[in-house]
Design an enzyme around this catalytic site. Sequence first.
Site, PDB file in Angstrom:
ATOM      1  N   ARG A  95       0.847  -1.203   0.000  1.00 24.28           N
ATOM      2  CA  ARG A  95       0.000   0.000   0.000  1.00 24.28           C
ATOM      3  C   ARG A  95       0.878   1.248   0.000  1.00 24.28           C
ATOM      4  O   ARG A  95       0.669   2.177  -0.751  1.00 24.28           O
ATOM      5  CB  ARG A  95      -0.910   0.001   1.220  1.00 24.28           C
ATOM      6  CG  ARG A  95      -2.235  -0.714   1.029  1.00 24.28           C
ATOM      7  CD  ARG A  95      -2.067  -2.174   0.633  1.00 24.28           C
ATOM      8  NE  ARG A  95      -3.326  -2.879   0.580  1.00 24.28           N
ATOM      9  CZ  ARG A  95      -3.874  -3.536   1.605  1.00 24.28           C
ATOM     10  NH1 ARG A  95      -3.242  -3.609   2.754  1.00 24.28           N
ATOM     11  NH2 ARG A  95      -5.038  -4.135   1.481  1.00 24.28           N
ATOM     12  N   ASP A 124      -0.253  -6.419  -3.228  1.00 22.86           N
ATOM     13  CA  ASP A 124      -1.658  -6.222  -2.870  1.00 22.86           C
ATOM     14  C   ASP A 124      -2.328  -5.496  -4.028  1.00 22.86           C
ATOM     15  O   ASP A 124      -1.703  -5.288  -5.072  1.00 22.86           O
ATOM     16  CB  ASP A 124      -1.781  -5.443  -1.547  1.00 22.86           C
ATOM     17  CG  ASP A 124      -3.014  -5.874  -0.759  1.00 22.86           C
ATOM     18  OD1 ASP A 124      -4.124  -5.724  -1.286  1.00 22.86           O
ATOM     19  OD2 ASP A 124      -2.860  -6.363   0.379  1.00 22.86           O
ATOM     20  N   HIS A 214      -6.941  -9.671  -3.398  1.00 22.15           N
ATOM     21  CA  HIS A 214      -5.882  -8.672  -3.185  1.00 22.15           C
ATOM     22  C   HIS A 214      -4.822  -8.779  -4.279  1.00 22.15           C
ATOM     23  O   HIS A 214      -3.623  -8.701  -4.000  1.00 22.15           O
ATOM     24  CB  HIS A 214      -5.228  -8.870  -1.803  1.00 22.15           C
ATOM     25  CG  HIS A 214      -6.094  -8.428  -0.667  1.00 22.15           C
ATOM     26  ND1 HIS A 214      -6.138  -7.123  -0.233  1.00 22.15           N
ATOM     27  CD2 HIS A 214      -6.973  -9.103   0.106  1.00 22.15           C
ATOM     28  CE1 HIS A 214      -6.995  -7.023   0.772  1.00 22.15           C
ATOM     29  NE2 HIS A 214      -7.523  -8.205   0.992  1.00 22.15           N
ATOM     30  N   ASP A 273      -6.835 -14.055   1.898  1.00 23.99           N
ATOM     31  CA  ASP A 273      -7.864 -13.377   2.691  1.00 23.99           C
ATOM     32  C   ASP A 273      -8.804 -12.594   1.783  1.00 23.99           C
ATOM     33  O   ASP A 273      -8.460 -12.267   0.648  1.00 23.99           O
ATOM     34  CB  ASP A 273      -7.204 -12.417   3.694  1.00 23.99           C
ATOM     35  CG  ASP A 273      -6.275 -11.413   3.004  1.00 23.99           C
ATOM     36  OD1 ASP A 273      -5.620 -11.794   2.012  1.00 23.99           O
ATOM     37  OD2 ASP A 273      -6.221 -10.256   3.446  1.00 23.99           O
ATOM     38  N   GLU A 274      -9.966 -12.303   2.285  1.00 28.69           N
ATOM     39  CA  GLU A 274     -10.898 -11.320   1.723  1.00 28.69           C
ATOM     40  C   GLU A 274     -11.083 -11.459   0.214  1.00 28.69           C
ATOM     41  O   GLU A 274     -10.681 -10.592  -0.564  1.00 28.69           O
ATOM     42  CB  GLU A 274     -10.401  -9.904   2.059  1.00 28.69           C
ATOM     43  CG  GLU A 274     -10.355  -9.673   3.558  1.00 28.69           C
ATOM     44  CD  GLU A 274      -9.959  -8.250   3.921  1.00 28.69           C
ATOM     45  OE1 GLU A 274     -10.528  -7.732   4.893  1.00 28.69           O
ATOM     46  OE2 GLU A 274      -9.096  -7.664   3.256  1.00 28.69           O
ATOM     47  N   ASP A 369      -1.498  -1.004  12.808  1.00 30.12           N
ATOM     48  CA  ASP A 369      -1.933   0.176  12.057  1.00 30.12           C
ATOM     49  C   ASP A 369      -3.170   0.801  12.697  1.00 30.12           C
ATOM     50  O   ASP A 369      -3.537   1.921  12.368  1.00 30.12           O
ATOM     51  CB  ASP A 369      -2.239  -0.178  10.602  1.00 30.12           C
ATOM     52  CG  ASP A 369      -3.190  -1.354  10.466  1.00 30.12           C
ATOM     53  OD1 ASP A 369      -2.927  -2.389  11.110  1.00 30.12           O
ATOM     54  OD2 ASP A 369      -4.190  -1.235   9.744  1.00 30.12           O
ATOM     55  N   TRP A 406      -0.492  -2.893   8.564  1.00 28.27           N
ATOM     56  CA  TRP A 406      -1.051  -2.603   7.238  1.00 28.27           C
ATOM     57  C   TRP A 406      -0.779  -1.138   6.940  1.00 28.27           C
ATOM     58  O   TRP A 406      -0.750  -0.295   7.852  1.00 28.27           O
ATOM     59  CB  TRP A 406      -2.547  -2.928   7.219  1.00 28.27           C
ATOM     60  CG  TRP A 406      -2.774  -4.376   7.482  1.00 28.27           C
ATOM     61  CD1 TRP A 406      -3.186  -4.948   8.641  1.00 28.27           C
ATOM     62  CD2 TRP A 406      -2.540  -5.455   6.568  1.00 28.27           C
ATOM     63  NE1 TRP A 406      -3.229  -6.317   8.508  1.00 28.27           N
ATOM     64  CE2 TRP A 406      -2.841  -6.656   7.260  1.00 28.27           C
ATOM     65  CE3 TRP A 406      -2.099  -5.535   5.248  1.00 28.27           C
ATOM     66  CZ2 TRP A 406      -2.721  -7.913   6.664  1.00 28.27           C
ATOM     67  CZ3 TRP A 406      -1.990  -6.790   4.657  1.00 28.27           C
ATOM     68  CH2 TRP A 406      -2.297  -7.953   5.355  1.00 28.27           C
ATOM     69  N   GLU A 408      -2.236   1.160   4.583  1.00 31.85           N
ATOM     70  CA  GLU A 408      -3.130   2.079   3.862  1.00 31.85           C
ATOM     71  C   GLU A 408      -2.940   3.512   4.350  1.00 31.85           C
ATOM     72  O   GLU A 408      -2.939   4.451   3.570  1.00 31.85           O
ATOM     73  CB  GLU A 408      -4.605   1.692   4.073  1.00 31.85           C
ATOM     74  CG  GLU A 408      -5.047   0.429   3.368  1.00 31.85           C
ATOM     75  CD  GLU A 408      -4.910  -0.805   4.237  1.00 31.85           C
ATOM     76  OE1 GLU A 408      -4.037  -0.831   5.137  1.00 31.85           O
ATOM     77  OE2 GLU A 408      -5.688  -1.759   4.028  1.00 31.85           O
TER      78      GLU A 408
HETATM   79  C1  ACM Z   1      -6.201  -9.020   6.575  1.00 33.72           C
HETATM   80  O1  ACM Z   1      -6.162  -8.167   7.450  1.00 33.72           O
HETATM   81  N1  ACM Z   1      -6.925  -8.849   5.488  1.00 33.72           N
HETATM   82  C2  ACM Z   1      -5.466 -10.255   6.689  1.00 33.72           C
END
Ligand code: ACM
Length: 686
Positions: A95, A124, A214, A273-274, A369, A406, A408
Site C-alpha cells: 500500500r 496487494d 488482493h 484473505d478477503e 496500524d 497494514w 493504507e
Molecule cells: C487481513 O487483514 N486482510 C489479513
Amino acid sequence: DYYGVTLPVSDVHHKKSILLKLNENGGEKERYELNVTKNGITIAGDNPASVLMGIQTLRQLLPVAKNSKDLTIPQLFIADSAAYEWRGIMLDVARHFLTKEEVMKMLDMMALYKFNKFHWHLSDDQGWRVEIKQYPLLTEASGWRTFNNHDQWCFDAAERDQNNDMLLPESKLRIRNGEQEYGGFYTQDDIREVVAYAAKRGIEVIPEIDMPGHFTAALNPYPENSCFGEPGWGKQFSAPLCPGKDHVLEFCQNVYREIFELFPSQYVHLGADEVEKDNWIKCPDCQKRITDNNLEDEKDLQAWFVGEMNTFFEENNKKMIGWDEITYGNLSKNATVMWWRSWMKDAVDKSTTNGNEVIMAPNSHCYFDYKQDHKTLQNLFEFEPVPQDISTEQRKLIKGLQANLWAESVASFQRAEYMVFPRILILSELAWRNDTSRRWEEFYPKLVNEFTRLDGYQINYRPLDLPDVHFTNTFVGETMVTWNYPLPQIELRYTTDGTTPDRNAELYTEPFQITETTNFIIRYFRPDGSAADIFRTSYRKESYQPGEALAKLPSVHLDWHEAVVRKCLDMDTLPVKKSYELSTISIPDEVSQTRALCYTGFFDFPEDDIYTFHLNSDDGSQLYINDEIVVDNDGPHGSVTLSGQKALGKGAHPFKLYYFDMNNGGCLHLKIVDQKGKVVFETKKM
Ligand code: ACM
Ligand code: ZN
C-alpha cells in the site's frame, strides 16, 4: 556501536571477555544462559539463534542512553527461553512502500527486541514490490501508481494535523509521462540483501504474495488472469484472479517459483484473505471447475485453489501459511493458519482440532496500524494469546504471535515507526513471558525507561499519553491544569488559539490556573526536536445544567440502519431498517454486524456533579448530552476509548449515542463515573 565502543573479536579465550558458547548436543529451542561474573561474561546457547538472543539480553542490560560512558552490568545469571517460537512482525510495503534501508532499520530493532520472523507483504491491490523476471510488468507497471484514496487519507491527515509523517516522501515520487507517480520496488538482488541482513540478526523472512484476492496489481498488467479480462472492484473487495483457468494457476506457480528461489525460509505466506466471489459465480471457467471437481460452491472453489497451491508448496519443500480464511473447507494439516479475524472466535479451536499450527495475530490486539488510545498499551500487555478453553494438545499447535502493520494510512517510514513503537516492546514481553504473573504496574516503569533507548536509535515513536486528561474536561469556577507527564525527555508544548503548536509554542513546565473555557492543542516533541501527533483537549467552564424530575425514565429508543458508514452523522440520512424500545443501551440479537445504530433516551443522575463519560467502540461512536457533544470517538477504527466530562445537575438528561461497525468485528461500551470514581451507569460488554 551504540556506545561508541568497538570490541575486538578473537578465537582465543581471554580473561574478562565476552565468551559466546554453543552447547554440545544443542537443540532447536532458543534457550540461552547469560552469566556475568567479575571474570567476564559468558553467553551459552543451544544453537546460534539462542546465543544471539543472549546477546540481545546483554544489550538490553546495558544503559539505555546512547554514548553512556559507564557500561557496567551487575553480576547476574539469566537462563531464559522464548514463550513462543514464532515472534513475528508483518510490514505491508504494497500500500505504501518502504525502501530496503528502511526495512533494515526495522529489522535491527526487531532483533534488539528478539523477534525472529519478518513477514513481508509484497503485493496487494495497490502495488507489486518484488521483481519477478518472468513477468516484468508486475513491477514495471504495478511498482508505481498515481495517487489513490489511501494517499488522500494521508494528505488529509497531514494537513489537518500539520503532520509531515503523513506525507508521501519525495524520494518515492516521480513524474512519468507528465503524471505524478508514487512507488518503488525491490530487485531480486535487493531481496537477497535483505534476507541475508535479516539472517545475520536471527530473523527469517517470510514472503507473502497475496492471492487469489488482493491481486489487482498483478491483474492490471496481466488481465488474462482475471475471469473476464477486467480487473476492478466488487461489493467489498477487489475482483480476484480466475481459478477456473489452468494458465492462471501456472502464472501463480511461476511467480512463486521465483519467490521460493529468493527466500530460503521454510514458510511462505499465500495470503488468501478477503476474496470477493461475485465474478466466480458468473464465470463459465470457474463454474466448470466447480462441476469438474464436485465442489459445492464458490467458497469451496477458494478452498480448492488453496489446496492446489498447498500441494505445489509441498512439492517445493515449502510450508504454506494463509490467513484464517483458509480454514474453510478441507484444509491440509500441513498448512499453518494465521488468525486475524478476532470476531471469528472459533477459528483457533477449529484449526488446532484439525491439526493445523496457528499463529496468533488477531486484529483486536495485533493490528499495529489501528489507532491507539490511552489504554492500547495496557490492553495489549494484558492480552492472553492462547484461548483458555482448548486442550493441551491443541495448545502445542499455537506457534506464536505476530503483529501486522497494514499500510493504507502509513505514508512513510516515520509513520511506520510511530505505529510500531512502543507497542512492539509489549508484544516482545508477551512473546517471551507469557505467564499470568505479569503485571502492568511492574512493567510500566521499565517501558518508560526504555524510551531513552528509542531516543538513542532516533525512533519516531509515539510518546506515552497524558494520564487523566480527557478529550473534554469540565470545571466549575476555576481549575488548575496539571499535566503529570511520565517521560521527562519529552517537551509538551501547547496553544490555546487553535493553531498547531510548533517548537516555539508555550512549553508546559508546571501546573497553572485557568478561569475560563480553554481549548488546548498539545504537541509532544522528542529530544531530537521531532514532533509527534497533536492532541486536543478542552477544559470547559460549566455550571450544573439542571436535570428534569421524571417519575419514570422512558425507554431507550434504538434505530438500526443496516449500512456501512464511515462517520456517525452519516447515518442520519439513511433509512431505518428497524426500531426498538429497550430498557437500557444494548444491541438486540437480530442486529447484524453491518450496523449503524442511534440510541436516544435519558440518563438519570443522582446529584449535582461533574460526570466522566468513557466511551469505547470499534468502529466509531459519538455521545451527546443535552444536544452537546461530550465524546467524539468517530471514524473507522479498532477498539478505542475516549472520555469526556460534563457538569450535570441532579435529574434526567437526554442523550443521543451513535455507534457503527464496518462489519469487521465491533464493540461498544459506555461507562459513566462521578467525581469520587463511583460508577453511576455502565453498559454490558457488547
Ligand atoms: C487481513 O487483514 N486482510 C489479513
Ligand atoms: Zn473465473
